[in-house]
Scaffold this motif. Sequence first.
Motif, mmCIF file in Angstrom:
data_model
loop_
_atom_site.group_PDB
_atom_site.id
_atom_site.type_symbol
_atom_site.label_atom_id
_atom_site.label_comp_id
_atom_site.label_asym_id
_atom_site.label_seq_id
_atom_site.Cartn_x
_atom_site.Cartn_y
_atom_site.Cartn_z
ATOM 1 N N LEU A 48 0.859 -1.181 0.000
ATOM 2 C CA LEU A 48 0.000 0.000 0.000
ATOM 3 C C LEU A 48 0.891 1.225 0.000
ATOM 4 C CD1 LEU A 48 -3.061 0.650 2.245
ATOM 5 C CD2 LEU A 48 -1.253 2.349 2.085
ATOM 6 N N ALA B 7 0.303 5.234 0.436
ATOM 7 C CA ALA B 7 -0.629 6.321 0.735
ATOM 8 C C ALA B 7 0.059 7.635 0.385
ATOM 9 C CB ALA B 7 -1.021 6.304 2.201
ATOM 10 N N TYR C 114 4.301 10.475 2.237
ATOM 11 C CA TYR C 114 4.024 9.165 1.652
ATOM 12 C C TYR C 114 4.219 8.098 2.726
ATOM 13 C CZ TYR C 114 5.089 11.858 -2.559
ATOM 14 O OH TYR C 114 5.121 12.815 -3.535
ATOM 15 N N GLU D 142 -6.510 -1.579 9.862
ATOM 16 C CA GLU D 142 -7.467 -0.483 9.709
ATOM 17 C C GLU D 142 -8.510 -0.468 10.831
ATOM 18 O OE1 GLU D 142 -8.707 -1.163 5.669
ATOM 19 O OE2 GLU D 142 -7.104 0.108 4.884
ATOM 20 N N LEU E 160 -6.122 12.330 0.492
ATOM 21 C CA LEU E 160 -5.523 11.021 0.738
ATOM 22 C C LEU E 160 -5.783 10.149 -0.474
ATOM 23 C CD1 LEU E 160 -4.135 9.016 2.648
ATOM 24 C CD2 LEU E 160 -6.398 8.483 3.572
ATOM 25 N N ASP E 161 -4.720 9.641 -1.074
ATOM 26 C CA ASP E 161 -4.814 8.767 -2.244
ATOM 27 C C ASP E 161 -4.144 7.454 -1.874
ATOM 28 O OD1 ASP E 161 -4.918 7.586 -4.738
ATOM 29 O OD2 ASP E 161 -3.568 9.017 -5.699
ATOM 30 N N ILE E 162 -4.930 6.380 -1.803
ATOM 31 C CA ILE E 162 -4.416 5.062 -1.422
ATOM 32 C C ILE E 162 -4.252 4.214 -2.676
ATOM 33 C CG2 ILE E 162 -4.892 2.945 -0.121
ATOM 34 C CD1 ILE E 162 -4.499 5.305 1.712
ATOM 35 N N ARG E 163 -3.069 3.647 -2.838
ATOM 36 C CA ARG E 163 -2.775 2.748 -3.961
ATOM 37 C C ARG E 163 -2.451 1.379 -3.393
ATOM 38 N NH1 ARG E 163 -1.745 6.052 -8.667
ATOM 39 N NH2 ARG E 163 -2.689 8.039 -8.062
#
Length: 97
Positions: free
Chosen positions: A7, A9, A54, A69, A88-91
Motif C-alpha cells: 500500500l 498512501a 508518503y 485499519e 488522501l490517495d491510497i494505492r
Amino acid sequence: MTTPLTLIAIIRAKNGQGPALQALLQGLQAPSRAEAGCIQYDLHGDGSDTDLLYMIEQWRDEAALAEHEASEHFQAFVKASAPYLAELDIRLMNRID
C-alpha cells in the motif's frame, strides 16, 4: 502462499499543516510495525513540499491490512488527523515477480 499486499498512501496536508500531520503519522509507526501482519510501515517526506507525505506499507495479506485499519491506534489516528488532512490517495498493489 499468499503474496504480500503493498500500500502506498499519498497524503496531502492542509496548507502549512504538514509538520503536525507528520508527527501524528510518526506516532502511528511503532504500533503498526508491531502488528503480526505488518512487513513494512515507513513514512517518507517530499523533499520540496512539507505538506506532502508518503506512507509505504506492506502487509502479509488483505486480512492483515483489514486488522490494521480496525485497530485502536489506527482509528485514533483517523480521528486525530482529520483537522490536518487535505487529500488522501491510497494505492493497493501486489508485487509482480
